[in-house]
Write an enzyme that holds these catalytic residues in place. Sequence first.
Site, PDB file in Angstrom:
ATOM      1  N   ARG A  23       0.852  -1.202   0.000  1.00  0.00           N
ATOM      2  CA  ARG A  23       0.000   0.000   0.000  1.00  0.00           C
ATOM      3  C   ARG A  23       0.878   1.239   0.000  1.00  0.00           C
ATOM      4  O   ARG A  23       1.741   1.391   0.856  1.00  0.00           O
ATOM      5  CB  ARG A  23      -0.901   0.020   1.237  1.00  0.00           C
ATOM      6  CG  ARG A  23      -1.978  -1.022   1.136  1.00  0.00           C
ATOM      7  CD  ARG A  23      -3.001  -0.896   2.231  1.00  0.00           C
ATOM      8  NE  ARG A  23      -3.790  -2.117   2.231  1.00  0.00           N
ATOM      9  CZ  ARG A  23      -4.592  -2.498   3.193  1.00  0.00           C
ATOM     10  NH1 ARG A  23      -4.750  -1.723   4.244  1.00  0.00           N
ATOM     11  NH2 ARG A  23      -5.270  -3.616   3.107  1.00  0.00           N
ATOM     12  N   SER A 115      -7.929  -0.860   0.762  1.00  0.00           N
ATOM     13  CA  SER A 115      -8.917  -1.144   1.801  1.00  0.00           C
ATOM     14  C   SER A 115      -9.637   0.098   2.315  1.00  0.00           C
ATOM     15  O   SER A 115     -10.331   0.765   1.571  1.00  0.00           O
ATOM     16  CB  SER A 115      -8.227  -1.905   2.925  1.00  0.00           C
ATOM     17  OG  SER A 115      -9.166  -2.325   3.859  1.00  0.00           O
ATOM     18  N   HIS A 116      -9.419   0.404   3.580  1.00  0.00           N
ATOM     19  CA  HIS A 116     -10.131   1.511   4.227  1.00  0.00           C
ATOM     20  C   HIS A 116      -9.394   2.831   4.056  1.00  0.00           C
ATOM     21  O   HIS A 116      -9.862   3.857   4.537  1.00  0.00           O
ATOM     22  CB  HIS A 116     -10.268   1.202   5.713  1.00  0.00           C
ATOM     23  CG  HIS A 116      -8.922   0.900   6.328  1.00  0.00           C
ATOM     24  ND1 HIS A 116      -8.252  -0.272   6.063  1.00  0.00           N
ATOM     25  CD2 HIS A 116      -8.119   1.619   7.119  1.00  0.00           C
ATOM     26  CE1 HIS A 116      -7.081  -0.252   6.688  1.00  0.00           C
ATOM     27  NE2 HIS A 116      -6.978   0.884   7.335  1.00  0.00           N
ATOM     28  N   ASP A 287     -16.181  -1.108   4.510  1.00  0.00           N
ATOM     29  CA  ASP A 287     -15.076  -0.268   4.037  1.00  0.00           C
ATOM     30  C   ASP A 287     -14.935  -0.334   2.514  1.00  0.00           C
ATOM     31  O   ASP A 287     -15.743  -0.979   1.830  1.00  0.00           O
ATOM     32  CB  ASP A 287     -13.766  -0.645   4.734  1.00  0.00           C
ATOM     33  CG  ASP A 287     -13.233  -1.996   4.281  1.00  0.00           C
ATOM     34  OD1 ASP A 287     -14.041  -2.828   3.825  1.00  0.00           O
ATOM     35  OD2 ASP A 287     -12.015  -2.214   4.382  1.00  0.00           O
ATOM     36  N   ASP A 289     -13.095  -1.893   0.308  1.00  0.00           N
ATOM     37  CA  ASP A 289     -13.054  -3.168  -0.422  1.00  0.00           C
ATOM     38  C   ASP A 289     -13.994  -4.215   0.164  1.00  0.00           C
ATOM     39  O   ASP A 289     -13.993  -5.368  -0.279  1.00  0.00           O
ATOM     40  CB  ASP A 289     -11.626  -3.717  -0.484  1.00  0.00           C
ATOM     41  CG  ASP A 289     -11.064  -4.045   0.887  1.00  0.00           C
ATOM     42  OD1 ASP A 289     -11.400  -3.344   1.852  1.00  0.00           O
ATOM     43  OD2 ASP A 289     -10.272  -5.010   0.992  1.00  0.00           O
ATOM     44  N   ASP A 291     -14.304  -5.728   3.163  1.00  0.00           N
ATOM     45  CA  ASP A 291     -14.016  -6.797   4.124  1.00  0.00           C
ATOM     46  C   ASP A 291     -14.261  -6.373   5.568  1.00  0.00           C
ATOM     47  O   ASP A 291     -14.346  -7.212   6.449  1.00  0.00           O
ATOM     48  CB  ASP A 291     -12.601  -7.385   3.928  1.00  0.00           C
ATOM     49  CG  ASP A 291     -11.510  -6.345   3.953  1.00  0.00           C
ATOM     50  OD1 ASP A 291     -11.816  -5.158   4.163  1.00  0.00           O
ATOM     51  OD2 ASP A 291     -10.334  -6.723   3.767  1.00  0.00           O
ATOM     52  N   ARG A 292     -14.374  -5.060   5.826  1.00  0.00           N
ATOM     53  CA  ARG A 292     -14.627  -4.612   7.201  1.00  0.00           C
ATOM     54  C   ARG A 292     -16.102  -4.314   7.415  1.00  0.00           C
ATOM     55  O   ARG A 292     -16.806  -3.973   6.451  1.00  0.00           O
ATOM     56  CB  ARG A 292     -13.849  -3.337   7.496  1.00  0.00           C
ATOM     57  CG  ARG A 292     -12.374  -3.529   7.458  1.00  0.00           C
ATOM     58  CD  ARG A 292     -11.657  -2.256   7.828  1.00  0.00           C
ATOM     59  NE  ARG A 292     -10.231  -2.530   7.909  1.00  0.00           N
ATOM     60  CZ  ARG A 292      -9.386  -1.853   8.661  1.00  0.00           C
ATOM     61  NH1 ARG A 292      -9.815  -0.833   9.382  1.00  0.00           N
ATOM     62  NH2 ARG A 292      -8.108  -2.170   8.691  1.00  0.00           N
ATOM     63  N   THR A 356      -1.819  -9.638  14.190  1.00  0.00           N
ATOM     64  CA  THR A 356      -2.703  -8.834  13.364  1.00  0.00           C
ATOM     65  C   THR A 356      -2.481  -9.170  11.892  1.00  0.00           C
ATOM     66  O   THR A 356      -1.350  -9.180  11.418  1.00  0.00           O
ATOM     67  CB  THR A 356      -2.413  -7.333  13.599  1.00  0.00           C
ATOM     68  OG1 THR A 356      -2.752  -7.045  14.960  1.00  0.00           O
ATOM     69  CG2 THR A 356      -3.205  -6.460  12.667  1.00  0.00           C
ATOM     70  N   GLU A 375     -11.242  -9.508  14.229  1.00  0.00           N
ATOM     71  CA  GLU A 375     -10.220  -8.573  14.668  1.00  0.00           C
ATOM     72  C   GLU A 375     -10.889  -7.305  15.147  1.00  0.00           C
ATOM     73  O   GLU A 375     -11.956  -6.919  14.653  1.00  0.00           O
ATOM     74  CB  GLU A 375      -9.289  -8.232  13.514  1.00  0.00           C
ATOM     75  CG  GLU A 375      -8.519  -9.407  12.983  1.00  0.00           C
ATOM     76  CD  GLU A 375      -7.468  -8.942  11.993  1.00  0.00           C
ATOM     77  OE1 GLU A 375      -6.321  -8.794  12.400  1.00  0.00           O
ATOM     78  OE2 GLU A 375      -7.809  -8.693  10.830  1.00  0.00           O
ATOM     79  N   SER A 377     -10.081  -4.502  14.386  1.00  0.00           N
ATOM     80  CA  SER A 377     -10.079  -3.520  13.301  1.00  0.00           C
ATOM     81  C   SER A 377     -11.308  -3.702  12.397  1.00  0.00           C
ATOM     82  O   SER A 377     -11.240  -3.478  11.198  1.00  0.00           O
ATOM     83  CB  SER A 377      -8.793  -3.658  12.489  1.00  0.00           C
ATOM     84  OG  SER A 377      -8.634  -4.992  12.036  1.00  0.00           O
ATOM     85  N   LYS A 388     -11.817 -11.670   5.571  1.00  0.00           N
ATOM     86  CA  LYS A 388     -12.919 -11.189   6.388  1.00  0.00           C
ATOM     87  C   LYS A 388     -13.988 -10.648   5.448  1.00  0.00           C
ATOM     88  O   LYS A 388     -13.697 -10.334   4.293  1.00  0.00           O
ATOM     89  CB  LYS A 388     -12.444 -10.149   7.388  1.00  0.00           C
ATOM     90  CG  LYS A 388     -11.658  -8.971   6.808  1.00  0.00           C
ATOM     91  CD  LYS A 388     -11.055  -8.192   7.957  1.00  0.00           C
ATOM     92  CE  LYS A 388     -10.478  -6.877   7.503  1.00  0.00           C
ATOM     93  NZ  LYS A 388      -9.084  -6.947   7.099  1.00  0.00           N
TER      94      LYS A 388
END
Length: 564
Positions: A23, A115-116, A287, A289, A291-292, A356, A375, A377, A388
């Site tokens: 990233r 991601s986020h 989020d 992508d 996954d959250r 993590t 998690e 997060s 996730k």
Amino acid sequence: MLNVVTVNTNPYEGQKPGTSGLRKKVKVFLQKNYTENFIQSILDANKESLEGCTLVVGGDGRYLVKEVVDKIIKICAGNGVAKLLIGQNGLLSTPAVSCIIRKYKTLGGIVLTASHNPGGIDNDFGIKFNCSNGGPAPDATTNHIYQLTTSIQHYKIVPDLVCPVDNIGVQTFKVGDREFVVEVIDSVSDYVDYMKEIFDFPKIRSLLQGSETRKPFKVLIDSMSGVTGPYVRRIFVSELCAGEGSVRRVVPLQDFGGAHPDPNLTYAADLVNEVKNGDYDFGAAFDGDGDRNMIIGRDAFFVTPSDSLAVLAAQLHRIPYFARVGVRGFARSMPTAAAVDRVARKLGKEMFEVPTGWKYFGNLMDAGRLSLCGEESFGTGSDHIREKDGVWAALAWLSVLADSGASVEDTLLGHWREYGRNYFARYDYEECAAEPCADMMRALEEKITAPGFLGSSFSSGGRTFVVSAADNFSYMDPIDRSVAAGQGLRVVFADGARLVLRLSGTGSAGATVRLYAEAYEPAEAGAEALRRDARQALRPLLDLALDLTQLQKYTGRERPTVIT
Ligand code: G16
């Protein structure tokens, strides 16, 4: 016929994947050959299996996804890949990539997401490789990719290959004497079909619609302008008939509308306010992508991710998938509060504590020892895939509520009455200067591992904390015996309270410091003690943490950027 061209290149420093892929700022990826080098290195790391293989490609719709999809097509064509499955317009959520890799048994996939992290030309981009089990590549593979980036001399590409990804369908190309196929697939269908196998959609639909004796259960689902928009529309509007008014920000935008696509109380504040001020029983946000997830109840009653994991663990029998395949062990990342551990103990399930990073759950799932994990997060998921899964988590919660008939808040209160409550907070200090943060970590590690620290006691806010354990967390994977050391400094106190300090592995600039605090209140403490404001309950511990770490001195920050 198209020709493969070999292009000379030079290595870039710093192409080391972090917690979840490489990233960096978009502008870093825009440097000449930077992206090409990394893609070629991913392919080289899979050299043995590349010839004739299929890969899945998709991303979260952020700025640069389409351009990089185009590069991946051309470089894969140059490297003997037989076929690519690509989401329409380059869109695939991270859980959908995992689902598709597993369904079609491909060699793996390349996920384009940060991601986020915010998107747009001045913000972040990311590239991640997922293996044939559908999960993020383990450390051994990402280290191998990194090694290859440090010595890369050329990449292979088919520059004249033109392959638009706007329309669903199969395109076949002749590259040298080989055939190269690109299949553009509907981004949503495979994933939605799978969700319909896992959950009882008619039952959730009747919860949402209500009946003669029960009011409709009103939900508000927020895609935060990320990739889940089309998934959420298909599932909540078309399948579950929740109505257009029950979804928001469902059009994926390259810059997420200028917002930070991270589902927490800070960045999803407008969802929280809408649920608080409106007539909603349930809110969820995902989020960039997908996954959250964040789950809230009526009046925006907030469910911490650690509690969400524990509640689902206790109620998995209400979800058809688990009723069918059975429930194995549970797991959480080390900084995640230990609420789920109590459920595991009660149900007699194996419990794992991993570093993590979702990649650490994969081996346990593949070995049939792990069913549900999460998690702090805002990640929750199960062995249905190897990532996730935000939308899955919302559907899991709705399944539990449809079956129990309880509200979100009552579900939590009932859980705390049975298991006690693990208060939890995380302070993030984003984009700090890297060197002083490294110094801070060194100094704290020295302090907590010095002779005499164990057993020492500290007073804060009228409470006394006695140190019962302290270390830099190290994990040995029970399946392949690989070791991940230096995964975060932790101080555990005799009453079950815990402090953890670690540096994030997902930031794209400087150092992000994460301070995690957890305190346990037993069920016997009574209703009032179990319903305190989390920050108030954790105040003595957090004050102690700031003192112990000297965080403000090292970071120069008075207060955190984000509190979750
Ligand atoms: C990634 C990983 C998660 C991890 C999170 C935060 O999530 O997949 O396992 O918990 O980063 O990591 P860190 O604390 O190192 O920043 P995502 O949603 O960014 O892919």
